[in-house]
Write a protein that holds these residues in place. Structure first.
Motif, PDB file in Angstrom:
ATOM      1  N   GLY A   1      10.702  33.880 -22.029  1.00 27.14           N
ATOM      2  CA  GLY A   1      10.018  35.127 -22.371  1.00 27.14           C
ATOM      3  C   GLY A   1       9.634  35.233 -23.829  1.00 27.14           C
ATOM      4  O   GLY A   1       9.920  36.224 -24.485  1.00 27.14           O
ATOM      5  N   TYR A   2       9.000  34.181 -24.355  1.00 22.86           N
ATOM      6  CA  TYR A   2       8.559  34.229 -25.737  1.00 22.86           C
ATOM      7  C   TYR A   2       7.134  33.710 -25.853  1.00 22.86           C
ATOM      8  O   TYR A   2       6.589  33.136 -24.917  1.00 22.86           O
ATOM      9  N   SER A   3       6.558  33.912 -27.017  1.00 25.68           N
ATOM     10  CA  SER A   3       5.214  33.433 -27.313  1.00 25.68           C
ATOM     11  C   SER A   3       5.307  32.253 -28.267  1.00 25.68           C
ATOM     12  O   SER A   3       6.225  32.187 -29.087  1.00 25.68           O
ATOM     13  N   ARG A   4       4.350  31.345 -28.184  1.00 30.02           N
ATOM     14  CA  ARG A   4       4.313  30.225 -29.141  1.00 30.02           C
ATOM     15  C   ARG A   4       4.125  30.765 -30.550  1.00 30.02           C
ATOM     16  O   ARG A   4       4.751  30.307 -31.495  1.00 30.02           O
ATOM     17  N   ALA A   5       3.243  31.747 -30.691  1.00 33.46           N
ATOM     18  CA  ALA A   5       3.010  32.336 -32.009  1.00 33.46           C
ATOM     19  C   ALA A   5       2.554  33.777 -31.847  1.00 33.46           C
ATOM     20  O   ALA A   5       1.933  34.133 -30.842  1.00 33.46           O
ATOM     21  N   ILE A   6       2.864  34.559 -32.863  1.00 34.51           N
ATOM     22  CA  ILE A   6       2.438  35.959 -32.905  1.00 34.51           C
ATOM     23  C   ILE A   6       1.844  36.232 -34.276  1.00 34.51           C
ATOM     24  O   ILE A   6       2.398  35.823 -35.298  1.00 34.51           O
ATOM     25  N   ARG A   7       0.708  36.935 -34.248  1.00 39.43           N
ATOM     26  CA  ARG A   7       0.128  37.441 -35.489  1.00 39.43           C
ATOM     27  C   ARG A   7       0.333  38.939 -35.502  1.00 39.43           C
ATOM     28  O   ARG A   7      -0.101  39.647 -34.593  1.00 39.43           O
ATOM     29  N   ALA A   8       1.000  39.412 -36.527  1.00 39.79           N
ATOM     30  CA  ALA A   8       1.205  40.842 -36.735  1.00 39.79           C
ATOM     31  C   ALA A   8       0.634  41.154 -38.110  1.00 39.79           C
ATOM     32  O   ALA A   8       1.179  40.700 -39.132  1.00 39.79           O
ATOM     33  N   GLY A   9      -0.483  41.865 -38.124  1.00 37.47           N
ATOM     34  CA  GLY A   9      -1.164  42.108 -39.385  1.00 37.47           C
ATOM     35  C   GLY A   9      -1.679  40.795 -39.958  1.00 37.47           C
ATOM     36  O   GLY A   9      -2.368  40.043 -39.280  1.00 37.47           O
ATOM     37  N   ASP A  10      -1.277  40.495 -41.181  1.00 39.10           N
ATOM     38  CA  ASP A  10      -1.734  39.284 -41.854  1.00 39.10           C
ATOM     39  C   ASP A  10      -0.723  38.133 -41.777  1.00 39.10           C
ATOM     40  O   ASP A  10      -0.912  37.111 -42.425  1.00 39.10           O
ATOM     41  N   THR A  11       0.333  38.300 -41.004  1.00 36.78           N
ATOM     42  CA  THR A  11       1.373  37.279 -40.917  1.00 36.78           C
ATOM     43  C   THR A  11       1.367  36.649 -39.533  1.00 36.78           C
ATOM     44  O   THR A  11       1.320  37.344 -38.521  1.00 36.78           O
ATOM     45  N   VAL A  12       1.418  35.314 -39.509  1.00 34.11           N
ATOM     46  CA  VAL A  12       1.528  34.572 -38.252  1.00 34.11           C
ATOM     47  C   VAL A  12       2.850  33.822 -38.279  1.00 34.11           C
ATOM     48  O   VAL A  12       3.150  33.105 -39.241  1.00 34.11           O
ATOM     49  N   ARG A  13       3.630  34.001 -37.213  1.00 33.88           N
ATOM     50  CA  ARG A  13       4.901  33.290 -37.072  1.00 33.88           C
ATOM     51  C   ARG A  13       4.804  32.395 -35.838  1.00 33.88           C
ATOM     52  O   ARG A  13       4.454  32.870 -34.763  1.00 33.88           O
ATOM     53  N   VAL A  14       5.119  31.117 -36.045  1.00 30.87           N
ATOM     54  CA  VAL A  14       5.079  30.161 -34.946  1.00 30.87           C
ATOM     55  C   VAL A  14       6.513  29.821 -34.559  1.00 30.87           C
ATOM     56  O   VAL A  14       7.323  29.434 -35.399  1.00 30.87           O
ATOM     57  N   ALA A  15       6.812  29.980 -33.275  1.00 32.41           N
ATOM     58  CA  ALA A  15       8.149  29.751 -32.746  1.00 32.41           C
ATOM     59  C   ALA A  15       8.563  28.294 -32.875  1.00 32.41           C
ATOM     60  O   ALA A  15       7.734  27.405 -33.089  1.00 32.41           O
ATOM     61  N   GLY A  16       9.847  28.047 -32.706  1.00 30.52           N
ATOM     62  CA  GLY A  16      10.370  26.687 -32.701  1.00 30.52           C
ATOM     63  C   GLY A  16       9.570  25.821 -31.741  1.00 30.52           C
ATOM     64  O   GLY A  16       9.353  26.188 -30.594  1.00 30.52           O
ATOM     65  N   THR A  17       9.122  24.674 -32.241  1.00 33.14           N
ATOM     66  CA  THR A  17       8.206  23.818 -31.504  1.00 33.14           C
ATOM     67  C   THR A  17       8.708  22.382 -31.536  1.00 33.14           C
ATOM     68  O   THR A  17       8.937  21.833 -32.616  1.00 33.14           O
ATOM     69  N   ILE A  18       8.893  21.806 -30.343  1.00 30.05           N
ATOM     70  CA  ILE A  18       9.231  20.387 -30.277  1.00 30.05           C
ATOM     71  C   ILE A  18       7.990  19.614 -29.837  1.00 30.05           C
ATOM     72  O   ILE A  18       7.023  20.199 -29.366  1.00 30.05           O
TER      73      ILE A  18
END
Length: 128
Positions: free
Chosen positions: A17-34
């Protein structure tokens, strides 16, 4: 605040139940990626250098989907299963980011989601 998300469609994203990445405003966070291929199989088992390059390629694709790119990355985190791989992982990081030079953290962990994975990466980007 503008909020968008992207997914690579992996089974883990749906199951956990997660997203690869989320952009909130001007910030993009990319989840742990293998480093996995389109079928969810780990790429280059036993090769932390190639896995790091592949994983950051997935990160780059996620950033692009959210109107960001590698030049916007300000922070990375690398989780390795063997700290002795730090030079190979660091070399791949350096080649991938070049002059961007985000702040970076690398830590050794006891394991990742699958035993074939030697490294997992995360990134944070700040978009103007």
């Amino acid at each position: 605040m503008r909020r968008e998300r992207t997914s690579t469609g992996t089974a883990w994203e749906q199951q956990v139940g997660y997203s690869r990445a989320i952009r909130a405003g001007d910030t993009v966070r990319v989840a742990g990626t293998i480093a996995t291929d389109d079928d969810g199989e780990v790429v280059a088992p036993g090769d932390p250098y190639e896995q790091t390059k592949h994983a950051f390629g997935i990160v780059a694709d996620a950033l692009t989907t959210l109107d960001a790119d590698i030049e916007d990355v300000v922070q990375t985190r690398m989780y390795v299963t063997d700290i002795d791989d730090q030079e190979q992982v660091g070399e791949a990081h350096s080649e991938f980011f070049g002059d961007v030079r985000p702040v970076a953290t690398m830590v050794e962990v006891s394991g990742l989601a699958t035993p074939e994975a030697a490294v997992e990466v995360e990134a944070v980007a700040q978009v103007e």
